[in-house]
Design a protein around this motif. Sequence first.
Motif, short mmCIF file in Angstrom:
data_model
loop_
_atom_site.label_atom_id
_atom_site.label_comp_id
_atom_site.label_asym_id
_atom_site.label_seq_id
_atom_site.Cartn_x
_atom_site.Cartn_y
_atom_site.Cartn_z
N SER A 125 0.82 -1.22 0.00
CA SER A 125 0.00 0.00 0.00
C SER A 125 0.86 1.26 0.00
CB SER A 125 -0.94 0.01 1.21
OG SER A 125 -0.21 0.01 2.41
N ASP A 126 2.16 1.12 0.28
CA ASP A 126 3.06 2.27 0.26
C ASP A 126 3.87 2.37 -1.03
OD1 ASP A 126 2.19 2.83 2.82
OD2 ASP A 126 3.84 1.74 3.79
N PHE A 127 3.64 1.46 -1.95
CA PHE A 127 4.33 1.49 -3.24
C PHE A 127 3.81 2.69 -4.02
CE2 PHE A 127 4.83 -0.14 -7.69
CZ PHE A 127 6.21 -0.22 -7.69
N ASN A 128 4.72 3.55 -4.49
CA ASN A 128 4.34 4.88 -4.98
C ASN A 128 3.82 4.87 -6.41
OD1 ASN A 128 4.17 7.64 -4.20
ND2 ASN A 128 5.86 8.12 -5.57
N THR A 165 -4.70 2.32 5.10
CA THR A 165 -3.98 3.57 4.87
C THR A 165 -2.97 3.37 3.74
OG1 THR A 165 -4.22 4.25 7.18
CG2 THR A 165 -2.49 5.32 5.88
N VAL A 166 -3.02 4.25 2.78
CA VAL A 166 -2.13 4.22 1.62
C VAL A 166 -1.24 5.46 1.67
CG1 VAL A 166 -2.02 4.35 -0.90
CG2 VAL A 166 -3.78 2.96 0.20
N THR A 167 0.06 5.26 1.49
CA THR A 167 1.01 6.37 1.50
C THR A 167 1.53 6.62 0.09
OG1 THR A 167 1.71 5.82 3.75
CG2 THR A 167 3.16 7.27 2.49
N VAL A 198 -7.87 12.27 3.02
CA VAL A 198 -6.49 12.54 2.59
C VAL A 198 -5.85 13.50 3.59
CG1 VAL A 198 -5.02 13.37 0.71
CG2 VAL A 198 -7.19 12.23 0.19
N LYS A 199 -4.66 13.13 4.09
CA LYS A 199 -3.93 13.95 5.06
C LYS A 199 -2.50 14.15 4.59
CE LYS A 199 -6.58 11.89 8.88
NZ LYS A 199 -6.50 11.14 10.14
N LYS A 209 6.70 15.79 -1.60
CA LYS A 209 5.82 15.82 -0.43
C LYS A 209 5.10 14.49 -0.30
CE LYS A 209 6.07 20.36 0.68
NZ LYS A 209 6.40 20.88 2.02
N LYS A 210 4.89 14.05 0.96
CA LYS A 210 4.14 12.83 1.21
C LYS A 210 2.72 13.15 1.63
CE LYS A 210 7.58 9.36 2.58
NZ LYS A 210 7.98 8.43 3.68
N PHE A 211 1.82 12.20 1.36
CA PHE A 211 0.46 12.30 1.89
C PHE A 211 -0.07 10.89 2.13
CE2 PHE A 211 -0.02 12.13 -2.71
CZ PHE A 211 -1.11 11.29 -2.91
N LYS A 212 -1.07 10.81 2.98
CA LYS A 212 -1.69 9.53 3.30
C LYS A 212 -3.16 9.56 2.90
CE LYS A 212 1.36 8.31 7.16
NZ LYS A 212 1.96 7.13 6.50
N VAL A 213 -3.63 8.42 2.42
CA VAL A 213 -5.03 8.25 2.05
C VAL A 213 -5.61 7.14 2.92
CG1 VAL A 213 -6.65 7.78 0.17
CG2 VAL A 213 -4.44 8.86 -0.33
N VAL A 214 -6.63 7.48 3.68
CA VAL A 214 -7.28 6.51 4.56
C VAL A 214 -8.62 6.12 3.95
CG1 VAL A 214 -8.13 6.01 6.88
CG2 VAL A 214 -6.15 7.52 6.57
#
Length: 632
Positions: A533-536, A551-553, A579-580, A593-598
Amino acid sequence: MCYVFFIGFVIGVWPESKSFSDEGMGPIPSKWRGICQLTKNGSRCNRKLIGARYFSKGYLAYASMVNSTAAKSIQPNARDYAGHGSHTLSTAGGNFVPRASAFGNGNGTAKGGSPKARVAAYKVCWPPINDNECFDADILAAFEAAISDGVDVLSVSLGGEAVEFFNDGIAIGSFHAVKKGITVVSSAGNSGPTPGSVSNVAPWMLTVGASTIDREFSNYVALGNKKHLKGASLSSTGLPAEKFYPLMSASDAKATNASASEAQLCKPGTLDKKKAEGKILVCVRGENARANKGQQAILAGAVGMILVNDKLSGNEIIADPHLLPASHVNFSDGESVFAYIKSTKIPMAYITRVKTELGTKPAPFMASFSSRGPNPVEQSILKPDITAPGVSIIAAYTQATGPTDGEFDTRRVPFNTESGTSMSCPHVSGIVGLLKTLHPTWTPAAIKSAIMTTARKRDNNNGTMLDSSKARATPFAYGAGHVQPNSAMDPGLVYDLTTDDYLNFLCARGYNETLLKVFSKEPHKCPKAYSLSDFNYPSITVPNLRDTPVTVTRRVKNVGSPGTYVVRVKEPVGVSVTVKPGTLQFKSNGEEKKFKVVLKAKVQGPQDYVFGELKWTDGKHNVRSPIVVMHY
């Protein structure tokens, strides 16, 4: 393993800006000397390079093992005997050619996606032996040669059933190419619309589906009950006279030893000449090639053919260069033809000549043959990635065979139309060549991201892109959408990936040190904890959303001017998406920049895939990512 679904060449493209010099590409491979215009010292090209190489050791070894008599007559060489390689290569990098047409239709200036590129063809497929025609040994040898030759883009219009990556020659070869900064574009396959039929599913490849364009080669079927049905064709001849001819279902013309179902498909040897002679035969699409059905109709003495879609093919009709007057009509119109035949004792019909129509609507829509997701190997990666024109595409053709590629076809043409994801793949390859010229420092992942996040999901009716059945298409058909080359030049933000990211992806799939050596000679230490889920990736796929939120990063890199991006989300049905942070401010080019998707299930529902979209926008750029969720 053999690849038998669609054959072709691997094409290397060098953008025009790259020169052959001691600091650049280096010497021309010895096998290519004499193919291009040479300078005085005989070691450099000063004109557009067109090279061709062939790889057949794997094929010949198999032929020797099975003692194939067919293969013994083959003299391996780089010539294109089937037309597929010429067609795909010219689509990717063909130069400007005025007065091009297909049998006088679609007149205009033809050009490839990167019309001033230097191109090379790597032939890896040969006449089938036991249905095997393209071997991993030859495919990998071609990849190795192309990497050594220094190409910037590889266009791979071939593939087979999706298998685990360490067993997939194309996946292995393309990984090594991507490590060297070479973008690899591949065909999604022609096994649609069956779910899970997509091939070339490795995340380091850019996988392309096929959709239509707004140009059609049309003719009409006039029935005796005054109904007129629009069809598609590139028949080079018309009916002998402008009059109605007897109309017959091919099943009614079946030979004594044939079944009605086989005759309806107009398979070889299933038609009775005494019954079919002088008539327009109605054949159903499926199993044998469309052009072959026309040939069987000719052998049976028919004056024309109406080719009707089966239900699965829906509204997708294809203009083929039939040898007899023919028209390909959609499923519902085919039903009308059969109903008319049953309604009268003397059914009659007429087929008009072909004409070119521009600005047809709706377009694009997805070709029924284009292979579909979900990804059968790794469901967390959406495939295909993108769709591009792949139906009735005009491009260069070999003089070694006729436009239908059948032994019966003695015609020779400089241009031909073909359909398939083999045709859509080089469209994107040409675009990649232009992007590489504009942005020489971009990685293959950045180029892929730019193409995906700027794609369009609407047709020329400003409605959602459709399947050939007129139902809404989904990302399993079109990936991120239909390619938009001009938008891809300036995407604003990109999702980038490194070789280590791809190796970590393989680690997450359980690859050990031995398996990783297939992809990287350098030792790679797998992280203790790594989630897919963290693979960009530029798309977001969650194949297992249950009671627990996922949660996806992701991280995005600014490749434009400084600016502030705000997130916009279209939530999949029954799924909440948070999205955060919701705003990303970039002060410089190259900043990340990083962000997270829940993602959280709102309610329990039937097990099914649902679709949404995440978009970052600064008012000028719209960076879109499809969201695909399996909701339990």
